[in-house]
Design a protein around this motif. Structure first.
Motif, PDB file in Angstrom:
ATOM      1  N   LEU A 176       2.158  -0.137 -11.361  1.00  0.00           N
ATOM      2  CA  LEU A 176       2.319  -0.063  -9.907  1.00  0.00           C
ATOM      3  C   LEU A 176       0.970  -0.070  -9.210  1.00  0.00           C
ATOM      4  CD1 LEU A 176       4.075   0.256  -7.410  1.00  0.00           C
ATOM      5  CD2 LEU A 176       4.189   2.716  -7.862  1.00  0.00           C
ATOM      6  N   SER A 177      -0.016   0.641  -9.757  1.00  0.00           N
ATOM      7  CA  SER A 177      -1.359   0.646  -9.165  1.00  0.00           C
ATOM      8  C   SER A 177      -1.955  -0.757  -9.165  1.00  0.00           C
ATOM      9  CB  SER A 177      -2.281   1.603  -9.933  1.00  0.00           C
ATOM     10  OG  SER A 177      -1.887   2.931  -9.758  1.00  0.00           O
ATOM     11  N   SER A 178      -1.788  -1.465 -10.283  1.00  0.00           N
ATOM     12  CA  SER A 178      -2.313  -2.836 -10.373  1.00  0.00           C
ATOM     13  C   SER A 178      -1.622  -3.742  -9.362  1.00  0.00           C
ATOM     14  CB  SER A 178      -2.108  -3.382 -11.793  1.00  0.00           C
ATOM     15  OG  SER A 178      -2.806  -2.609 -12.736  1.00  0.00           O
ATOM     16  N   TRP A 179      -0.327  -3.563  -9.216  1.00  0.00           N
ATOM     17  CA  TRP A 179       0.435  -4.363  -8.255  1.00  0.00           C
ATOM     18  C   TRP A 179      -0.032  -4.111  -6.833  1.00  0.00           C
ATOM     19  CZ3 TRP A 179       4.152  -2.515  -4.625  1.00  0.00           C
ATOM     20  CH2 TRP A 179       4.900  -3.516  -3.991  1.00  0.00           C
ATOM     21  N   LEU A 180      -0.274  -2.840  -6.488  1.00  0.00           N
ATOM     22  CA  LEU A 180      -0.739  -2.509  -5.142  1.00  0.00           C
ATOM     23  C   LEU A 180      -2.129  -3.077  -4.878  1.00  0.00           C
ATOM     24  CD1 LEU A 180       0.489   1.186  -4.745  1.00  0.00           C
ATOM     25  CD2 LEU A 180       1.330  -0.828  -3.546  1.00  0.00           C
ATOM     26  N   ARG A 181      -2.989  -3.054  -5.880  1.00  0.00           N
ATOM     27  CA  ARG A 181      -4.330  -3.614  -5.696  1.00  0.00           C
ATOM     28  C   ARG A 181      -4.257  -5.135  -5.508  1.00  0.00           C
ATOM     29  NH1 ARG A 181      -7.763   0.483  -6.525  1.00  0.00           N
ATOM     30  NH2 ARG A 181      -7.044   2.190  -7.846  1.00  0.00           N
ATOM     31  N   ARG A 182      -3.340  -5.758  -6.216  1.00  0.00           N
ATOM     32  CA  ARG A 182      -3.166  -7.207  -6.034  1.00  0.00           C
ATOM     33  C   ARG A 182      -2.666  -7.520  -4.630  1.00  0.00           C
ATOM     34  NH1 ARG A 182       1.621  -9.943  -8.922  1.00  0.00           N
ATOM     35  NH2 ARG A 182       2.491  -9.880  -6.838  1.00  0.00           N
ATOM     36  N   LEU A 183      -1.698  -6.736  -4.155  1.00  0.00           N
ATOM     37  CA  LEU A 183      -1.191  -6.943  -2.801  1.00  0.00           C
ATOM     38  C   LEU A 183      -2.276  -6.730  -1.761  1.00  0.00           C
ATOM     39  CD1 LEU A 183       2.301  -5.215  -2.925  1.00  0.00           C
ATOM     40  CD2 LEU A 183       1.810  -7.647  -2.980  1.00  0.00           C
ATOM     41  N   ARG A 184      -3.126  -5.756  -2.013  1.00  0.00           N
ATOM     42  CA  ARG A 184      -4.240  -5.515  -1.081  1.00  0.00           C
ATOM     43  C   ARG A 184      -5.152  -6.734  -1.021  1.00  0.00           C
ATOM     44  NH1 ARG A 184      -8.674  -0.567  -1.400  1.00  0.00           N
ATOM     45  NH2 ARG A 184      -9.592  -0.935   0.657  1.00  0.00           N
ATOM     46  N   SER A 185      -5.390  -7.357  -2.185  1.00  0.00           N
ATOM     47  CA  SER A 185      -6.249  -8.544  -2.208  1.00  0.00           C
ATOM     48  C   SER A 185      -5.592  -9.723  -1.502  1.00  0.00           C
ATOM     49  CB  SER A 185      -6.591  -8.925  -3.651  1.00  0.00           C
ATOM     50  OG  SER A 185      -5.455  -9.440  -4.337  1.00  0.00           O
ATOM     51  N   GLU A 186      -4.252  -9.690  -1.388  1.00  0.00           N
ATOM     52  CA  GLU A 186      -3.526 -10.756  -0.691  1.00  0.00           C
ATOM     53  C   GLU A 186      -3.472 -10.517   0.818  1.00  0.00           C
ATOM     54  OE1 GLU A 186       0.305 -10.826  -2.490  1.00  0.00           O
ATOM     55  OE2 GLU A 186      -0.426 -11.637  -4.398  1.00  0.00           O
ATOM     56  N   GLN A 187      -4.096  -9.435   1.269  1.00  0.00           N
ATOM     57  CA  GLN A 187      -4.205  -9.109   2.689  1.00  0.00           C
ATOM     58  C   GLN A 187      -2.847  -8.921   3.362  1.00  0.00           C
ATOM     59  OE1 GLN A 187      -6.910 -12.199   4.252  1.00  0.00           O
ATOM     60  NE2 GLN A 187      -8.541 -10.692   4.124  1.00  0.00           N
ATOM     61  N   ARG A 188      -2.037  -8.069   2.751  1.00  0.00           N
ATOM     62  CA  ARG A 188      -0.800  -7.647   3.385  1.00  0.00           C
ATOM     63  C   ARG A 188      -1.039  -6.315   4.088  1.00  0.00           C
ATOM     64  NH1 ARG A 188       3.647 -10.635   0.895  1.00  0.00           N
ATOM     65  NH2 ARG A 188       2.859 -11.675  -0.973  1.00  0.00           N
ATOM     66  N   THR A 189      -0.194  -6.006   5.029  1.00  0.00           N
ATOM     67  CA  THR A 189      -0.271  -4.731   5.733  1.00  0.00           C
ATOM     68  C   THR A 189       0.582  -3.723   4.970  1.00  0.00           C
ATOM     69  OG1 THR A 189      -0.520  -5.881   7.847  1.00  0.00           O
ATOM     70  CG2 THR A 189       0.119  -3.552   7.924  1.00  0.00           C
ATOM     71  N   ILE A 190      -0.029  -2.601   4.567  1.00  0.00           N
ATOM     72  CA  ILE A 190       0.657  -1.635   3.721  1.00  0.00           C
ATOM     73  C   ILE A 190       0.522  -0.235   4.305  1.00  0.00           C
ATOM     74  CG2 ILE A 190       0.780  -0.602   1.417  1.00  0.00           C
ATOM     75  CD1 ILE A 190      -0.404  -3.201   0.301  1.00  0.00           C
ATOM     76  N   LEU A 191       1.649   0.466   4.365  1.00  0.00           N
ATOM     77  CA  LEU A 191       1.670   1.865   4.765  1.00  0.00           C
ATOM     78  C   LEU A 191       2.218   2.650   3.580  1.00  0.00           C
ATOM     79  CD1 LEU A 191       0.952   3.542   7.254  1.00  0.00           C
ATOM     80  CD2 LEU A 191       3.297   3.298   8.037  1.00  0.00           C
ATOM     81  N   LEU A 192       1.375   3.500   3.000  1.00  0.00           N
ATOM     82  CA  LEU A 192       1.691   4.202   1.757  1.00  0.00           C
ATOM     83  C   LEU A 192       1.722   5.705   1.989  1.00  0.00           C
ATOM     84  CD1 LEU A 192       1.800   4.504  -1.420  1.00  0.00           C
ATOM     85  CD2 LEU A 192      -0.706   4.390  -1.357  1.00  0.00           C
ATOM     86  N   VAL A 193       2.852   6.327   1.675  1.00  0.00           N
ATOM     87  CA  VAL A 193       2.956   7.789   1.694  1.00  0.00           C
ATOM     88  C   VAL A 193       2.818   8.281   0.260  1.00  0.00           C
ATOM     89  CG1 VAL A 193       4.533   9.734   2.011  1.00  0.00           C
ATOM     90  CG2 VAL A 193       4.371   7.969   3.762  1.00  0.00           C
ATOM     91  N   THR A 194       1.893   9.213   0.028  1.00  0.00           N
ATOM     92  CA  THR A 194       1.666   9.709  -1.329  1.00  0.00           C
ATOM     93  C   THR A 194       1.103  11.121  -1.290  1.00  0.00           C
ATOM     94  OG1 THR A 194       0.501   9.308  -3.421  1.00  0.00           O
ATOM     95  CG2 THR A 194      -0.626   8.653  -1.407  1.00  0.00           C
ATOM     96  N   HIS A 195       1.337  11.865  -2.378  1.00  0.00           N
ATOM     97  CA  HIS A 195       0.733  13.187  -2.546  1.00  0.00           C
ATOM     98  C   HIS A 195      -0.555  13.104  -3.362  1.00  0.00           C
ATOM     99  CE1 HIS A 195       3.642  15.864  -0.734  1.00  0.00           C
ATOM    100  NE2 HIS A 195       4.633  15.233  -1.334  1.00  0.00           N
ATOM    101  N   ASP A 196      -0.805  11.955  -3.973  1.00  0.00           N
ATOM    102  CA  ASP A 196      -1.981  11.790  -4.834  1.00  0.00           C
ATOM    103  C   ASP A 196      -3.186  11.434  -3.961  1.00  0.00           C
ATOM    104  OD1 ASP A 196      -3.973  10.857  -6.644  1.00  0.00           O
ATOM    105  OD2 ASP A 196      -2.413  10.400  -8.116  1.00  0.00           O
ATOM    106  N   LEU A 197      -4.027  12.418  -3.672  1.00  0.00           N
ATOM    107  CA  LEU A 197      -5.132  12.219  -2.734  1.00  0.00           C
ATOM    108  C   LEU A 197      -6.121  11.166  -3.227  1.00  0.00           C
ATOM    109  CD1 LEU A 197      -5.959  15.911  -1.685  1.00  0.00           C
ATOM    110  CD2 LEU A 197      -4.305  14.316  -0.691  1.00  0.00           C
ATOM    111  N   GLU A 198      -6.533  11.259  -4.478  1.00  0.00           N
ATOM    112  CA  GLU A 198      -7.548  10.337  -4.982  1.00  0.00           C
ATOM    113  C   GLU A 198      -7.016   8.917  -5.085  1.00  0.00           C
ATOM    114  OE1 GLU A 198      -9.302  11.717  -8.568  1.00  0.00           O
ATOM    115  OE2 GLU A 198     -10.055  13.587  -7.678  1.00  0.00           O
ATOM    116  N   GLN A 199      -5.815   8.773  -5.621  1.00  0.00           N
ATOM    117  CA  GLN A 199      -5.252   7.432  -5.771  1.00  0.00           C
ATOM    118  C   GLN A 199      -4.988   6.790  -4.414  1.00  0.00           C
ATOM    119  OE1 GLN A 199      -1.370   6.929  -7.811  1.00  0.00           O
ATOM    120  NE2 GLN A 199      -2.545   5.598  -9.171  1.00  0.00           N
ATOM    121  N   GLY A 200      -4.418   7.569  -3.498  1.00  0.00           N
ATOM    122  CA  GLY A 200      -4.162   7.052  -2.161  1.00  0.00           C
ATOM    123  C   GLY A 200      -5.426   6.621  -1.464  1.00  0.00           C
ATOM    124  N   MET A 201      -6.456   7.442  -1.586  1.00  0.00           N
ATOM    125  CA  MET A 201      -7.717   7.114  -0.922  1.00  0.00           C
ATOM    126  C   MET A 201      -8.359   5.871  -1.541  1.00  0.00           C
ATOM    127  SD  MET A 201     -10.960   9.578  -0.118  1.00  0.00           S
ATOM    128  CE  MET A 201     -12.247   9.010   1.003  1.00  0.00           C
TER     129      MET A 201
END
Length: 245
Positions: A176-201
Motif C-alpha cells: 500500500l505504501s508503494s502504491w501511494l508513492r506511485r500515485l503521488r508521482s502521478e500527481q493525483r490529489t490525495i487526502l489521507l487520514v492516518t494515525h501513523d505520524l511518520e508514515q503520513g508525514m
C-alpha cells in the motif's frame, strides 16, 4: 477564481451535528490540485465524518464542499466520478468474486471496456490469479488490495483514504505504501487520514491536525521534520482536549 485555479477540494466552514454533539465545528480546508494532505488526530476528532461529507456519503449540518470550484450538491454524480474512496469498510460483496465485484462497480460508473480494465486493475494489486475467487475467503490484506482496485477502476483524479493501513500485515502495508508513492508521482490529489505520524508525514506535502471537530494545525511538511511534528502533534492534542474539559 476560475475552475482551473480553484483548489481540487475545498471544505468551507463545515459543521456536523448529531443531536447536541458536534462532530465538526466550522472546518475549512483547501487541498490544492496534485497535493497530498495527511490528516491526523485522536479518535473522535471528526476525521472520518469529514471524509464522509467530502465523499458525498453524509450531508453537513452547514457549510459547503467544492470540487474544482463547483459545489458538490450542484452535481453530486459528476463530483463522485472524480473521486475514489478507501475507508474502514471495503464496500465489497463477500458472495461475489473479485472480478464480479469490479464488474458491479464498473457498471455503476458506466465504464467501457470493463474486462480489460478489471484484468489490469487486479494485476496491479497482485490479485490477477484470484479474479475468480469469492471475496468471502480473502484475508484483510487481500480485501484492502481489492478495495484499492475498486477505488482506482474509474481512474479518479482525487482520492480519499481513511486509515487504509489499519489491520494490514507487513506485506500488505508495504504494498500500500508503494502504491501511494506511485500515485503521488502521478500527481493525483490525495487526502489521507492516518494515525501513523511518520508514515503520513513522509507521504504528504501538507499536514493537518483535527481535535474535537476543529482544525488546530495546518502546515507544509517542508516546514518541520518528523520529530518536530511529533512533539507538535501531542502538544496540540493535549491542549485541544484539555480546553474542552
Amino acid at each position: 477564481m476560475t475552475p482551473d485555479s480553484a483548489p481540487a477540494v475545498a471544505a468551507i466552514n463545515l459543521t456536523k451535528a448529531f443531536g447536541t454533539h458536534y462532530a465538526l465545528r466550522g472546518v475549512s480546508l483547501h487541498v490544492a490540485r496534485n497535493e497530498v494532505t495527511a490528516i491526523f488526530g485522536p479518535n473522535g476528532a471528526g476525521k472520518t465524518t469529514f471524509l464522509r461529507i467530502l465523499s458525498g456519503l453524509s450531508r453537513p449540518s452547514s457549510g459547503d464542499v467544492l470540487f474544482n470550484g463547483k459545489p458538490l450538491q450542484e452535481n453530486p454524480e459528476a463530483a463522485r466520478a472524480q473521486i475514489g474512496v478507501i475507508g474502514h469498510q471495503s464496500f465489497l460483496y463477500s458472495e461475489l468474486t473479485a472480478a464480479e465485484n469490479l464488474t458491479f462497480y464498473g457498471k455503476l460508473y458506466g465504464l467501457s471496456d470493463l474486462p480489460s480494465r478489471i484484468k489490469r486493475a487486479l494485476e496491479e494489486v497482485g490479485l490477477g490469479a484470484r479474479a475468480g475467487d469469492r471475496v468471502a475467503g480473502f484475508s484483510r490484506g487481500m480485501l484492502q488490495r481489492l478495495a484499492i482496485a475498486r477505488a482506482m477502476l474509474h481512474n479518479p483524479s482525487i482520492l480519499f483514504l481513511d486509515e487504509p493501513f489499519t489491520g494490514l500485515d507487513q506485506h500488505a502495508a508495504t504494498m500500500l505504501s508503494s502504491w501511494l508513492r506511485r500515485l503521488r508521482s502521478e500527481q493525483r490529489t490525495i487526502l489521507l487520514v492516518t494515525h501513523d505520524l511518520e508514515q503520513g508525514m513522509s507521504l504528504a506535502d501538507r499536514i493537518a491536525i483535527f481535535v474535537r471537530g476543529r482544525i488546530v494545525f495546518d502546515q507544509s511538511t517542508s516546514a518541520m521534520n518528523a520529530e518536530q511534528f511529533r512533539r507538535a502533534y501531542f502538544e496540540y492534542v493535549a491542549a485541544g482536549e484539555g480546553a474542552e474539559r
